[in-house]
Design an enzyme around this catalytic site. Structure first.
Site, PDB file in Angstrom:
ATOM      1  N   ASN A   1     -12.160  -9.453   8.827  1.00  0.00           N
ATOM      2  CA  ASN A   1     -11.286  -9.894   7.736  1.00  0.00           C
ATOM      3  C   ASN A   1     -11.679 -11.280   7.229  1.00  0.00           C
ATOM      4  OD1 ASN A   1      -9.856  -7.590   7.458  1.00  0.00           O
ATOM      5  ND2 ASN A   1      -8.066  -8.253   8.602  1.00  0.00           N
TER       6      ASN A   1
ATOM      7  N   CYS B   1     -34.481 -27.133   2.100  1.00  0.00           N
ATOM      8  CA  CYS B   1     -33.808 -26.463   0.978  1.00  0.00           C
ATOM      9  C   CYS B   1     -32.288 -26.393   1.084  1.00  0.00           C
ATOM     10  CB  CYS B   1     -34.368 -25.056   0.807  1.00  0.00           C
ATOM     11  SG  CYS B   1     -36.093 -25.088   0.330  1.00  0.00           S
TER      12      CYS B   1
ATOM     13  N   THR C   1      -3.481  -5.504  14.569  1.00  0.00           N
ATOM     14  CA  THR C   1      -4.389  -6.638  14.730  1.00  0.00           C
ATOM     15  C   THR C   1      -3.738  -7.646  15.676  1.00  0.00           C
ATOM     16  OG1 THR C   1      -5.231  -6.241  12.524  1.00  0.00           O
ATOM     17  CG2 THR C   1      -5.618  -8.447  13.441  1.00  0.00           C
TER      18      THR C   1
HETATM   19  N1  LIG Z   1      -2.094  -2.667   6.091  1.00  0.00           N
HETATM   20  C1  LIG Z   1      -3.374  -2.573   6.278  1.00  0.00           C
HETATM   21  O1  LIG Z   1      -4.162  -2.236   5.372  1.00  0.00           O
HETATM   22  C2  LIG Z   1      -3.960  -2.821   7.637  1.00  0.00           C
HETATM   23  C3  LIG Z   1      -5.314  -2.540   7.881  1.00  0.00           C
HETATM   24  C4  LIG Z   1      -5.830  -2.762   9.153  1.00  0.00           C
HETATM   25  C5  LIG Z   1      -5.017  -3.281  10.155  1.00  0.00           C
HETATM   26  N2  LIG Z   1      -3.707  -3.574   9.878  1.00  0.00           N
HETATM   27  C6  LIG Z   1      -2.891  -4.080  10.974  1.00  0.00           C
HETATM   28  O2  LIG Z   1      -2.109  -2.992  11.443  1.00  0.00           O
HETATM   29  C7  LIG Z   1      -0.807  -3.435  11.829  1.00  0.00           C
HETATM   30  C8  LIG Z   1       0.246  -2.700  11.034  1.00  0.00           C
HETATM   31  O3  LIG Z   1       0.072  -3.005   9.671  1.00  0.00           O
HETATM   32  P1  LIG Z   1       0.939  -2.284   8.543  1.00  0.00           P
HETATM   33  O4  LIG Z   1       0.486  -2.855   7.247  1.00  0.00           O
HETATM   34  O5  LIG Z   1       0.894  -0.821   8.768  1.00  0.00           O
HETATM   35  O6  LIG Z   1       2.391  -2.855   8.913  1.00  0.00           O
HETATM   36  P2  LIG Z   1       3.799  -2.514   8.228  1.00  0.00           P
HETATM   37  O7  LIG Z   1       4.558  -3.781   8.199  1.00  0.00           O
HETATM   38  O8  LIG Z   1       3.591  -1.755   6.951  1.00  0.00           O
HETATM   39  O9  LIG Z   1       4.474  -1.509   9.270  1.00  0.00           O
HETATM   40  C9  LIG Z   1       4.847  -1.882  10.547  1.00  0.00           C
HETATM   41  C10 LIG Z   1       5.930  -0.915  11.012  1.00  0.00           C
HETATM   42  O10 LIG Z   1       6.226  -1.190  12.380  1.00  0.00           O
HETATM   43  C11 LIG Z   1       7.621  -0.926  12.550  1.00  0.00           C
HETATM   44  N3  LIG Z   1       8.082  -1.493  13.820  1.00  0.00           N
HETATM   45  C12 LIG Z   1       8.374  -2.777  14.125  1.00  0.00           C
HETATM   46  N4  LIG Z   1       8.794  -2.879  15.415  1.00  0.00           N
HETATM   47  C13 LIG Z   1       8.736  -1.632  15.938  1.00  0.00           C
HETATM   48  C14 LIG Z   1       9.030  -1.095  17.220  1.00  0.00           C
HETATM   49  N5  LIG Z   1       9.445  -1.861  18.229  1.00  0.00           N
HETATM   50  N6  LIG Z   1       8.868   0.228  17.408  1.00  0.00           N
HETATM   51  C15 LIG Z   1       8.439   1.020  16.405  1.00  0.00           C
HETATM   52  N7  LIG Z   1       8.153   0.558  15.156  1.00  0.00           N
HETATM   53  C16 LIG Z   1       8.289  -0.744  14.934  1.00  0.00           C
HETATM   54  C17 LIG Z   1       8.235  -1.505  11.297  1.00  0.00           C
HETATM   55  O11 LIG Z   1       9.555  -1.031  11.091  1.00  0.00           O
HETATM   56  C18 LIG Z   1       7.241  -1.037  10.241  1.00  0.00           C
HETATM   57  O12 LIG Z   1       7.607   0.225   9.717  1.00  0.00           O
HETATM   58  C19 LIG Z   1      -0.799  -4.955  11.613  1.00  0.00           C
HETATM   59  O13 LIG Z   1      -1.154  -5.578  12.817  1.00  0.00           O
HETATM   60  C20 LIG Z   1      -1.893  -5.164  10.586  1.00  0.00           C
HETATM   61  O14 LIG Z   1      -2.449  -6.445  10.679  1.00  0.00           O
HETATM   62  C21 LIG Z   1      -3.165  -3.344   8.648  1.00  0.00           C
END
Ligand SMILES: NC(=O)c1ccc[n+]([C@@H]2O[C@H](COP(=O)([O-])OP(=O)(O)OC[C@H]3O[C@@H](n4cnc5c(N)ncnc54)[C@H](O)[C@@H]3O)[C@@H](O)[C@H]2O)c1
Length: 438
Positions: free
Chosen positions: A214, A268, A124
């Site tokens: 969201n 209303c 995101t």
């Molecule tokens: N969690 C959800 O349900 C969900 C749903 C939709 C969108 N998102 C979006 O998706 C994105 C990821 O969310 P998430 O919950 O999976 O995050 P998370 O924190 O669980 O995982 C992120 C991962 O990225 C890794 N990372 C950081 N820097 C890196 C790099 N330079 N190279 C490779 N890996 C790297 C971290 O070590 C971590 O394992 C966010 O932007 C979030 O807003 C999340």
């Protein structure tokens, strides 16, 4: 397809497992060695229904590999899905540290590629990030141009933790923001089989719509919870109430009331919101979201006042005065509030509304307008052509086919039109047409 996935958290790990399950060769990249070790051993780095078995089987299939080496991953894949975290910084802004560092490594990696690489941002990201921030970094690092040597696009992720594999397989839709057809075609190969619409849009709209989704979810939860707090104080069953509310799929759970436009009004909504807020106060129940609606609605009227006064013109013509098209109800019409404020600022007003005839106004409707715009009779003009021709600024508060025709025929180049309704026929109007906030 050969796919690299950057960031193996909830989104990345589930995508890796599902894409490998669907027969693709997937390289997982993360900076966290523990996650890579777990995946290499066929274990899941995230707790999610179905992930233990799925990860075990896809790793056993030999289609999954993991690395910390971004260059290796890019060189050995056709497409990269970026799923790194974008958490909140202390001041509430988006912490883009991970995605910025990754863009830098990605640029270096793409420099060494001879085939066009597709980079799909799934994290995101605040609107404008892909085109204004990440693209320049990747272009500088790679020495290539977006759309030529590589292709950037943004595909928001809609999966929910706890049901992420099911959501992966049955998302509400697939949305891709892209400026070229090449990445769209590649993503259709990956996600085109899913049982949902595949929608293409601009990169910025795709970034923004993820926030809207969201925010809308948060708004809905808070609406139900504020309603429940008030229900409890009133001895009403909130489950029963919300169930009934949700059964109206015509006005409640529908597209109704979700188009940008002017402030709401009428006999209303304002009065019932006021009564709700008062009731909550009386019972010591805090409902900040519901109580914030009337002030927000007023901000919308103030914005229109600002836009009109900013033209520096003093002869303003209103097309429409009632609170919505097809009625003569002036009670709490935001256009009446707008008129009242402009008159107070010394603006010379004339008003055309095909439904509003002073001689026919009755009861509360009549007394409302007499209280707020006492000499309304002098302002009303039944001739739309005359209102258009004698005004420097036109405020478009309603749009019917005949009004659109009149605007197309009579508006001149030197006139401003402030569009409060989102007219479709903007191109046919000669003047400077400005939407309220579009
Ligand atoms: N969690 C959800 O349900 C969900 C749903 C939709 C969108 N998102 C979006 O998706 C994105 C990821 O969310 P998430 O919950 O999976 O995050 P998370 O924190 O669980 O995982 C992120 C991962 O990225 C890794 N990372 C950081 N820097 C890196 C790099 N330079 N190279 C490779 N890996 C790297 C971290 O070590 C971590 O394992 C966010 O932007 C979030 O807003 C999340």
């Amino acid at each position: 397809m050969k796919i690299s996935i950057f960031g193996l958290g909830y989104v990345g790990a589930v995508s890796l497992a599902c894409l490998a399950r669907d027969g693709h060769e997937v390289i997982g990249v993360d900076i966290d060695q523990t996650k890579l070790d777990l995946i290499r051993d066929g274990k899941t780095p995230v707790v999610e229904e179905g992930m233990v078995d799925l990860m075990q089987s896809v790793v056993a299939s030999g289609r999954v590999s993991v690395t910390t080496d971004a260059v290796h991953a890019v060189l050995n894949s056709d497409i990269s899905l970026v799923c790194v975290g974008t958490p909140s910084a202390a001041n509430g802004s988006q912490d883009q540290g991970a995605v910025l560092r990754l863009a830098d490594s990605m640029g270096q990696a793409i420099r060494g590629k001879t085939t066009p690489h597709v980079v799909v941002f799934r994290s995101t990201l605040v609107p404008g990030t892909v085109e204004d921030v990440l693209r320049p970094i990747i272009e500088a690092g790679s020495g290539k141009k977006d759309g030529e040597g590589f292709h950037l696009c943004f595909q928001p992720e809609f999966l929910r933790e706890g049901s992420s594999i099911r959501d992966y397989d049955k998302p509400p839709f697939t949305v891709v923001g892209a400026n070229h057809s090449y990445p769209i075609e590649r993503l259709k190969e990956l996600f085109g089989h899913l049982p949902c619409k595949f929608l293409q849009t601009s990169v910025r709209s795709a970034e923004m719509m993820k926030y809207c989704c969201n925010n809308f979810h948060a708004l809905k939860i808070t609406f139900a919870n504020e309603t429940a707090r008030l229900c409890e104080a009133l001895g009403v069953n909130p489950f029963e109430v919300m169930d009934l509310v949700c059964q109206d799929t015509q006005l409640n759970i529908s597209r109704a009331y979700l188009m940008p436009g002017f402030a709401f009004g009428g006999s209303c909504l304002p009065k019932d919101l006021r009564a709700t807020t008062y009731l909550a106060k009386k019972h010591d129940v805090e409902i900040p979201m519901l109580a914030g609606i009337m002030p927000s609605n007023r901000n919308h009227v103030d914005l229109a006042i600002e836009r009109i006064l900013a033209t520096g013109k003093r002869k303003v013509g209103f097309i429409g005065l009632s609170f919505k098209t097809g009625t003569d109800d002036l009670r709490e019409s935001p256009l009446v509030t707008l008129a009242e404020q402009l008159i107070g600022k010394g603006v010379h007003l004339s008003v055309y509304d095909p439904e509003v005839h002073l001689s026919r106004l009755l009861g509360a409707n009549k007394s409302f307008i007499e209280r707020h715009v006492p000499h309304i009779g002098e302002l009303l003009n039944a001739d739309v052509e005359e209102v258009i021709k004698t005004s420097e600024v036109l405020v478009l508060g309603l749009s019917t086919p005949s009004i659109q025709d009149a605007l197309a025929t009579h508006v001149r180049d030197d006139q401003y039109v402030l569009d409060l309704v989102g007219i479709k026929s903007k191109a046919s109007i000669q003047g400077r047409v400005q939407g309220l906030c579009w």
